[in-house]
Design a protein around this motif. Structure first.
Motif, PDB file in Angstrom:
ATOM      1  N   UNK A   1       8.055   3.816  10.983  1.00 12.94           N
ATOM      2  CA  UNK A   1       7.580   5.006   9.787  1.00 12.94           C
ATOM      3  C   UNK A   1       6.447   5.792  10.636  1.00 12.94           C
ATOM      4  N   UNK A   2       5.628   5.390  11.379  1.00 18.13           N
ATOM      5  CA  UNK A   2       4.478   6.184  11.943  1.00 18.13           C
ATOM      6  C   UNK A   2       4.365   5.514  13.483  1.00 18.13           C
ATOM      7  N   UNK A   3       3.778   6.436  14.221  1.00 15.40           N
ATOM      8  CA  UNK A   3       3.702   6.047  15.670  1.00 15.40           C
ATOM      9  C   UNK A   3       2.332   6.840  16.116  1.00 15.40           C
ATOM     10  N   UNK A   4       1.512   6.089  16.626  1.00  9.31           N
ATOM     11  CA  UNK A   4       0.242   6.668  17.405  1.00  9.31           C
ATOM     12  C   UNK A   4       0.534   6.191  18.957  1.00  9.31           C
ATOM     13  N   UNK A   5       0.222   7.112  20.045  1.00 12.19           N
ATOM     14  CA  UNK A   5       0.181   7.058  21.327  1.00 12.19           C
ATOM     15  C   UNK A   5      -1.267   7.133  21.672  1.00 12.19           C
ATOM     16  N   UNK A   6      -1.624   6.173  22.531  1.00 12.74           N
ATOM     17  CA  UNK A   6      -2.905   6.256  23.116  1.00 12.74           C
ATOM     18  C   UNK A   6      -2.710   6.061  24.644  1.00 12.74           C
ATOM     19  N   UNK A   7      -3.359   7.268  25.457  1.00  9.26           N
ATOM     20  CA  UNK A   7      -3.313   7.106  26.891  1.00  9.26           C
ATOM     21  C   UNK A   7      -4.602   7.378  27.692  1.00  9.26           C
TER      22      UNK A   7
ATOM     23  N   UNK B   1       0.944  -1.233   0.021  1.00  9.13           N
ATOM     24  CA  UNK B   1       0.051   0.042  -0.003  1.00  9.13           C
ATOM     25  C   UNK B   1       0.892   1.222   0.176  1.00  9.13           C
ATOM     26  N   UNK B   2       0.342   2.595  -0.390  1.00  9.14           N
ATOM     27  CA  UNK B   2       1.137   3.665  -0.326  1.00  9.14           C
ATOM     28  C   UNK B   2       0.941   4.109   1.235  1.00  9.14           C
ATOM     29  N   UNK B   3       1.767   5.332   1.418  1.00  6.15           N
ATOM     30  CA  UNK B   3       1.581   5.980   2.469  1.00  6.15           C
ATOM     31  C   UNK B   3       0.489   6.329   3.226  1.00  6.15           C
ATOM     32  N   UNK B   4      -0.417   7.050   2.290  1.00  5.98           N
ATOM     33  CA  UNK B   4      -1.957   7.492   2.924  1.00  5.98           C
ATOM     34  C   UNK B   4      -2.644   6.212   2.956  1.00  5.98           C
ATOM     35  N   UNK B   5      -2.742   5.141   2.292  1.00  2.00           N
ATOM     36  CA  UNK B   5      -3.355   4.036   2.514  1.00  2.00           C
ATOM     37  C   UNK B   5      -2.813   3.357   3.917  1.00  2.00           C
ATOM     38  N   UNK B   6      -1.608   3.555   4.021  1.00  3.62           N
ATOM     39  CA  UNK B   6      -0.933   2.621   5.416  1.00  3.62           C
ATOM     40  C   UNK B   6      -1.530   3.583   6.634  1.00  3.62           C
TER      41      UNK B   6
END
Length: 84
Positions: free
Chosen positions: A64-70, A22-27
């Motif tokens: 490549x990407x990070x999401x943090x949930x707290x 997939x491309x970056x937007x789809x990822x």
């Protein structure tokens, strides 16, 4: 190219899903949808773990990407008898 979405908490690190070609937007879309489903499917666990880090890596392990949930209680909901 192959990508992985990894969920990391204080208690665990695991490769959760694999995404191919997939491309970056789809990822990024796939990652956001995955996180939404994770929260929907495990609503209690986010409160128990308090901190989740979602990392998207390529097949070499490059982040490549990070999401943090707290999750946190506030003074309005905290039990005054509980220890910190």
């Amino acid at each position: 190219m192959r990508y992985y979405i990894n969920v990391k908490t204080a208690a665990q690190v695991e490769d959760t899903i694999q995404i191919d070609g997939v491309d970056s937007q789809a990822l990024r879309r796939e990652t956001a949808c995955f996180v939404g489903e994770l929260l929907r499917d495990q609503p209690i666990q986010v409160w128990l773990d308090r901190e989740w880090r979602i990392e998207v890596t390529d097949e070499r392990g490059l982040i490549l990407y990070v999401m943090q949930i707290s999750a946190a209680d506030t003074a309005a909901t905290r039990d005054p008898r509980a220890t910190l």
